[in-house]
Design an enzyme around this catalytic site. Structure first.
Site, PDB file in Angstrom:
ATOM      1  N   THR A  27       0.682  -1.197  -0.037  1.00  0.00           N
ATOM      2  CA  THR A  27      -0.062   0.005  -0.068  1.00  0.00           C
ATOM      3  C   THR A  27       0.885   1.217   0.061  1.00  0.00           C
ATOM      4  OG1 THR A  27      -1.866  -1.116   1.158  1.00  0.00           O
ATOM      5  CG2 THR A  27      -1.730   1.384   1.404  1.00  0.00           C
ATOM      6  N   GLN A 101      -3.176  -7.177  -7.276  1.00  0.00           N
ATOM      7  CA  GLN A 101      -3.640  -7.830  -6.019  1.00  0.00           C
ATOM      8  C   GLN A 101      -5.010  -7.347  -5.744  1.00  0.00           C
ATOM      9  OE1 GLN A 101      -2.597  -6.969  -2.012  1.00  0.00           O
ATOM     10  NE2 GLN A 101      -1.940  -9.092  -1.515  1.00  0.00           N
ATOM     11  N   HIS A 181      -6.248 -11.464  -2.513  1.00  0.00           N
ATOM     12  CA  HIS A 181      -5.741 -11.116  -1.114  1.00  0.00           C
ATOM     13  C   HIS A 181      -6.352 -11.967  -0.327  1.00  0.00           C
ATOM     14  CE1 HIS A 181      -3.814  -9.218   2.091  1.00  0.00           C
ATOM     15  NE2 HIS A 181      -4.015  -8.068   1.526  1.00  0.00           N
ATOM     16  N   ASN A 184      -3.445 -11.403   5.772  1.00  0.00           N
ATOM     17  CA  ASN A 184      -3.101  -9.985   6.736  1.00  0.00           C
ATOM     18  C   ASN A 184      -4.596  -9.714   7.438  1.00  0.00           C
ATOM     19  OD1 ASN A 184      -0.694 -10.121   5.655  1.00  0.00           O
ATOM     20  ND2 ASN A 184      -0.617  -8.483   4.372  1.00  0.00           N
ATOM     21  N   TYR A 186      -7.624  -9.399   6.076  1.00  0.00           N
ATOM     22  CA  TYR A 186      -8.733  -8.969   5.426  1.00  0.00           C
ATOM     23  C   TYR A 186      -9.798  -9.738   5.248  1.00  0.00           C
ATOM     24  CZ  TYR A 186      -5.623  -5.059   5.401  1.00  0.00           C
ATOM     25  OH  TYR A 186      -4.597  -3.980   5.798  1.00  0.00           O
ATOM     26  N   ARG A 233      -2.705 -15.164  -1.935  1.00  0.00           N
ATOM     27  CA  ARG A 233      -1.615 -14.970  -0.867  1.00  0.00           C
ATOM     28  C   ARG A 233      -2.479 -15.161   0.764  1.00  0.00           C
ATOM     29  NH1 ARG A 233       1.519  -9.265   1.377  1.00  0.00           N
ATOM     30  NH2 ARG A 233       3.606 -10.136   0.775  1.00  0.00           N
ATOM     31  N   ASN A 241      -3.966  -6.976  12.353  1.00  0.00           N
ATOM     32  CA  ASN A 241      -5.417  -6.745  12.325  1.00  0.00           C
ATOM     33  C   ASN A 241      -6.169  -7.806  13.132  1.00  0.00           C
ATOM     34  OD1 ASN A 241      -5.546  -4.580  10.540  1.00  0.00           O
ATOM     35  ND2 ASN A 241      -5.422  -5.720   8.575  1.00  0.00           N
ATOM     36  N   GLY A 321       9.381  -6.535  -0.087  1.00  0.00           N
ATOM     37  CA  GLY A 321       8.570  -5.506   0.134  1.00  0.00           C
ATOM     38  C   GLY A 321       9.255  -4.342   0.400  1.00  0.00           C
ATOM     39  N   ARG A 322       9.892  -4.002   1.612  1.00  0.00           N
ATOM     40  CA  ARG A 322      10.379  -2.845   1.692  1.00  0.00           C
ATOM     41  C   ARG A 322      11.726  -2.454   0.948  1.00  0.00           C
ATOM     42  NH1 ARG A 322       9.944   0.384   6.476  1.00  0.00           N
ATOM     43  NH2 ARG A 322       7.839   0.489   7.136  1.00  0.00           N
TER      44      ARG A 322
END
Ligand code: PHB
Length: 364
Positions: A27, A101, A181, A184, A186, A233, A241, A321-322
């Site tokens: 995001t 995604q 997705h 995480n 969701y 994923r 979360n 990612g990062r």
């Protein structure tokens, strides 16, 4: 250490990835406003990263009322769909491959993002410690997520159709595939894991019933665009979360077995770093044993640990990612053993070009 494995090409559905480095979904909260529409700036960002074996975009809402954070993109309005064409064209022109995604946030939201409507989830259980990101008269800010209302059985087909239509829209504007997705915390993860799902109908209770929505979405998406263009994923043991599961080994082993039967492009596991290492290793190994297709692992890897994970057979591809935030040419930096740019934390979410498309590549 040599990085032979990381730079070995890999077949993925009809694609051939030139290396095993995946840009993980992240995001960045920079969709065009109003309307959460992808822009030319977003296209530049992804095209700068086209040397990745595969790019997976930031999470993108599949339908109205599926959003949990301001400024994340959608793929359901005509403007959003057209905006994504800029992205796929730019990435392909730069020689890359890109999956979209697709998500529904479920309970990780707030009425301020949903036109006053209370978020929907499997059960009316608030996500402990979770926040949504809203913009209202007091400005942009994180707020605790709302206690959701339980989806009625009659509302579930609309959610499944939303994912399938989003996948159709994605392929129509040039995406090479989509990643469902299911991670995480969701919506699909909320159904899958027992801590957030206390339903007593066909979508809750046993692991078979908790996994049903995920699998029905995957089947609808596969029917719409082809299993070979559909990835999934998951985030076993993730606590982000407010997630929890009574028996994560059983839950994720079942999901892996069912997904294996579907001939998908890949399964992608996100390691949030939560859970006991021994428990994590056991679950990862069990998933690897049961899911015989392409497996992507994500979470805290560097080039050497990625090489080791592929060499040892734990993974086929590694997602970063990062490191991709500040290093558009991450592949080339790993290839040369070059230093990485430092990340400017303040510009990760929201804003404009700065901290998004102005990180230098090595040749600069
Ligand atoms: C976030 O915006 O914080 C976010 C979005 C999607 C994820 C994880 C975190 O999968």
């Amino acid at each position: 250490m040599s990085l032979d494995k990381l730079f070995t090409p890999c077949a993925l559905g009809a694609l051939t990835l030139p290396n095993r480095i995946v840009m993980a979904p992240m995001t960045r909260s920079r969709a065009g406003q109003p309307g959460d529409v992808p822009t030319a700036m977003n296209a530049t960002y992804y095209a700068q990263r086209a040397s990745a074996g595969l790019i997976v975009t930031e999470a993108t809402q599949v339908m109205d009322k599926a959003q949990g954070y301001a400024w994340t993109p959608g793929i359901f309005t005509a403007e959003q769909i057209a905006g994504w064409r800029l992205v796929t064209d730019a990435v392909h022109a730069a020689g890359g491959r890109i999956f979209l995604q697709i998500w529904h946030v479920g309970r990780i939201s707030h009425p301020a993002l949903l036109g006053g409507v209370v978020p929907m989830a499997p059960s009316a259980i608030a996500a402990e410690g979770a926040t949504a990101f809203i913009v209202d008269e007091q400005g942009p800010r994180h707020v605790p997520t709302a206690t959701p209302q339980a989806l009625a059985l009659t509302e579930i087909p609309t959610i499944i159709d939303g994912f399938a239509q989003a996948a159709r829209n994605a392929v129509a504007v040039g995406f090479d595939g989509v990643e469902v997705h299911g991670a995480n915390g969701y919506l699909l993860d909320q159904f899958l894991e027992s801590g957030s799902n206390q339903r007593s109908d066909a979508y809750g209770g046993s692991v078979e019933k908790r996994a049903r929505l995920l699998l029905e979405v995957v089947d609808a998406v596969s029917a719409a665009i082809g299993a070979e263009r559909t990835g999934v994923r998951l985030s076993p043991l993730g606590r982000f979360n407010g997630m929890s599961d009574d028996d994560p080994l059983a839950t994720f082993a079942y999901a892996a077995t069912e997904l294996d039967r579907r001939g998908l492009a890949y399964l992608h596991l996100n390691d949030q770093g939560s859970g006991e290492p021994a428990q994590k290793d056991a679950i990862w190994a069990e998933i690897r044993r049961r899911y015989r297709g392409t497996l992507i692992l994500c979470g805290g890897y560097d080039a050497d640990s990625a090489e080791a994970a592929i060499a040892s057979g734990q993974a086929d591809l590694i997602a970063f990612g990062r490191p991709y935030i500040a290093n558009p040419d991450l592949v080339e930096r790993y290839r040369r053993g070059a230093a990485l740019n430092p990340t400017d934390e303040a510009s990760i979410y929201g804003g404009a070009e700065h901290g998004y498309i102005d990180y230098p590549a090595l040749a600069d």
